[in-house]
Design a protein around this motif. Structure first.
Motif, short mmCIF file in Angstrom:
data_model
loop_
_atom_site.label_atom_id
_atom_site.label_comp_id
_atom_site.label_asym_id
_atom_site.label_seq_id
_atom_site.Cartn_x
_atom_site.Cartn_y
_atom_site.Cartn_z
N VAL A 340 0.41 -2.11 69.81
CA VAL A 340 1.52 -3.31 69.20
C VAL A 340 0.89 -4.06 69.56
N PHE A 341 1.13 -4.76 67.80
CA PHE A 341 0.62 -6.51 67.56
C PHE A 341 1.15 -7.25 67.71
N PHE A 342 0.97 -8.52 68.25
CA PHE A 342 1.54 -9.62 68.71
C PHE A 342 1.04 -10.75 68.63
N GLY A 343 1.65 -11.87 68.54
CA GLY A 343 1.30 -13.32 68.22
C GLY A 343 1.75 -14.21 68.27
N ASN A 344 1.39 -15.61 68.23
CA ASN A 344 2.20 -16.41 68.49
C ASN A 344 1.34 -18.20 67.66
N LEU A 345 2.59 -18.40 67.16
CA LEU A 345 2.00 -19.54 66.28
C LEU A 345 2.35 -20.94 66.32
N SER A 346 2.65 -21.74 67.09
CA SER A 346 3.52 -22.90 67.27
C SER A 346 2.46 -24.38 67.54
N TYR A 347 3.52 -25.38 67.44
CA TYR A 347 3.33 -26.71 67.00
C TYR A 347 3.59 -27.47 68.64
N LEU A 348 2.60 -28.55 69.07
CA LEU A 348 3.21 -28.67 70.32
C LEU A 348 3.18 -31.39 69.97
N TYR A 349 4.29 -31.36 69.67
CA TYR A 349 3.68 -31.94 69.64
C TYR A 349 4.26 -33.57 70.76
N ASN A 350 3.39 -34.71 71.29
CA ASN A 350 3.19 -35.45 72.67
C ASN A 350 4.30 -36.77 71.87
N LYS A 372 -0.67 -43.18 72.16
CA LYS A 372 -0.38 -41.47 72.44
C LYS A 372 -1.38 -40.70 71.74
N VAL A 373 -0.78 -39.36 72.29
CA VAL A 373 -1.93 -38.37 72.71
C VAL A 373 -1.62 -37.84 71.49
N GLY A 374 -2.69 -36.65 71.03
CA GLY A 374 -3.18 -36.44 70.08
C GLY A 374 -1.64 -34.73 70.13
N ASN A 375 -1.65 -34.56 69.05
CA ASN A 375 -1.02 -33.64 68.98
C ASN A 375 -2.19 -31.83 68.84
N GLU A 376 -0.76 -30.92 69.38
CA GLU A 376 -1.50 -29.73 69.55
C GLU A 376 -1.33 -29.14 68.37
N THR A 400 -7.17 -23.53 70.02
CA THR A 400 -6.33 -24.28 69.78
C THR A 400 -6.73 -25.56 69.42
N PHE A 401 -6.03 -26.32 68.84
CA PHE A 401 -6.35 -28.06 68.50
C PHE A 401 -5.60 -28.94 68.47
N LEU A 402 -6.60 -29.38 69.65
CA LEU A 402 -5.89 -30.64 69.70
C LEU A 402 -6.60 -32.45 69.16
N GLY A 403 -5.80 -33.10 68.38
CA GLY A 403 -5.90 -34.16 67.70
C GLY A 403 -6.13 -35.61 68.86
#
Length: 462
Positions: A340-350, A372-376, A400-403
């Motif tokens: 079973v293949f699975f995954g996540n895609l999300s965007y975090l706003y601080n 203002k902390v960078g979003n993820e 994960t990418f942090l701004g």
């Protein structure tokens, strides 16, 4: 005279009748003659041939009946062997057998190839006279739950059934190290430095106990509340070069307490199936109930005591991030037997904080303004495979990418974009229908990612 006339008429009639019968008998005499010797010899041969043909037909009918009986026995043996080796269970996990799926099935049941001819025959064959037209029994309800795999990400893929509660205690251990060399001064030429060289090694250990509760509002909608308790310890080993010091100094700080409480809602968007993906949308809200970095006391940023001390590090470690966060995302699962293949895609706003103050040792409160902390942005992918009916194994990767962080509308000095990458390996063992043990190991593959993260979870359904 009249009687005599009648007698002559009667006699004439009788004579005519006798003459007519004689002529008729004379014409039929050749037809009733004895049969010839050839005809009498062929009749027994024909009868014998007919009897032989009848015997052959009966023998062929017996053979057909025997073959049909053998075919029925072979079909019964085949079904018994499928059940013995678990083929029916495999069809259910593949999402292929609606007849074998139950209320706790973990894959979407669909009509199997073996069941289709029987269903078509039952629909096309008319009922015998006197047979009730109502169906016998009741077909099981179709289950549209996605397949269950060993979870290695925070967001689960299988939702909680309707009116069920899942209590999940968890323990997470994380360890990370980082080396830093700071050059404070200026250079005349690239080989000569006027100023201070500060070498530091940071070792951070974090232990988190989490209690999670999930409730299924419907079979496709659930809500979750996550309450963490954080215990973190940080050691900073440093040596200031060019100050005459030959001994390493250790600066330690720790903190423990309630972390940031989270609430999440998840909804299954579609009905997937074999070779068809499931999509689950979710939205997470994180509070700032934990001790944030602006509440703890920070050591002097500059050398504040006789120009020899001052690390700029917090004297107590925070247990929260200090910011409200909003995080939408989507989880997908694609059954492709045997994995079973699975995954996540999300965007975090601080959410930005206004009028923030920082507590500085020997300097009181220092005004920072708006922070203002960078979003993820996060993306992860993995695959899981069932080893047997109780154990499963999963492997995946999380990126994960942090701004950058802004303070008072200006980019915070030293703040840069950061990439975090983790290789995740997880296993799951099911004790029964309601108890499961999950284990996850995360290994950092980038410099800023924790070196190792171990998570143990025990979801329990009620």
């Amino acid at each position: 005279m009249e009687p005599k006339r009648n007698q002559w008429a009667c006699a004439a009639g009788c004579a005519g009748l006798v003459l007519f019968c004689g002529v008729a008998v004379g014409q039929d005499a050749p037809a009733s003659s004895p049969a010839s010797p050839a005809d009498s010899a062929s009749s027994p041969v024909i009868r014998q041939r007919l009897e032989d043909q009848d015997k052959r037909i009966e023998a062929m009918r017996d053979q057909i009946d025997a073959l049909q009986h053998q075919l029925a026995e072979q079909e019964a043996d085949y079904k018994a062997l499928r059940h013995a080796v678990g083929m029916d269970e495999l069809d259910k996990q593949r999402g292929g057998n609606i007849a074998a799926a139950g209320g706790m099935a973990t894959a979407l049941p669909m009509p199997s190839p073996d069941a289709v001819p029987d269903q078509q025959a039952s629909q096309q064959t008319p009922a015998a006279p006197g047979t009730p037209s109502t169906p016998v029994g009741q077909a099981p309800a179709q289950n549209a739950r996605p397949p269950e795999v060993a979870p290695i990400f925070q967001q689960p893929g299988v939702l909680t059934p309707k009116n069920k509660i899942v209590i999940e205690p968890a323990y997470q251990f994380g360890y990370s190290t980082a080396d830093r060399v700071a050059l404070v001064g200026y250079t005349i030429i690239p080989a000569i430095l006027i100023g201070l060289i500060d070498v530091r090694q940071v070792r951070d250990t974090t232990q988190t106990a989490v209690l999670t509760a999930r409730y299924g509002i419907t079979n496709r909608l659930e809500v979750e509340v996550r309450v963490p308790y954080v215990d973190t310890h940080d050691d900073t080993v440093s040596r200031a070069v060019l100050t005459g010091s030959a001994v390493n100094s250790v600066f330690s700080s720790s903190g423990r307490g309630l972390g940031d409480i989270e609430a999440t809602a998840r909804y299954q968007i579609n009905n997937g199936g074999a070779d068809s993906a499931y999509y689950i949308g979710w939205f997470r809200f994180k509070s700032r109930t934990g001790t944030d970095p602006f509440q703890v006391v920070t050591d002097c940023v500059t050398r504040c005591v006789e120009n020899l001390t001052g690390t700029g590090l917090p004297l107590q470690q925070p247990t929260g991030t200090g910011f409200y966060t909003l995080q939408p995302g989507v989880t997908w699962l694609l059954p492709s037997d045997p994995v079973v293949f699975f995954g996540n895609l999300s965007y975090l706003y601080n959410v930005e904080r206004h009028n923030v103050y920082e507590n500085i040792l020997l300097a009181g409160r220092q005004y920072l303004g708006n922070v203002k902390v960078g979003n993820e942005a996060d993306i992860s992918i993995g695959m899981g495979m069932a080893l047997n009916d109780k154990a499963s194994l999963s492997i995946g990767y999380d990126q994960t990418f942090l701004g950058t962080t802004y303070e008072g509308g200006q980019k915070l000095p030293g703040s840069t974009k950061i990439w975090l990458g983790s290789l995740l390996i997880g296993g799951s063992y099911r004790f029964n229908e309601k108890r499961t043990l999950n284990f996850t190991l995360g290994v950092g593959v980038t410099r800023d990612t924790p070196d190792a993260t171990v998570t143990v979870r025990v979801p329990m359904m009620y």
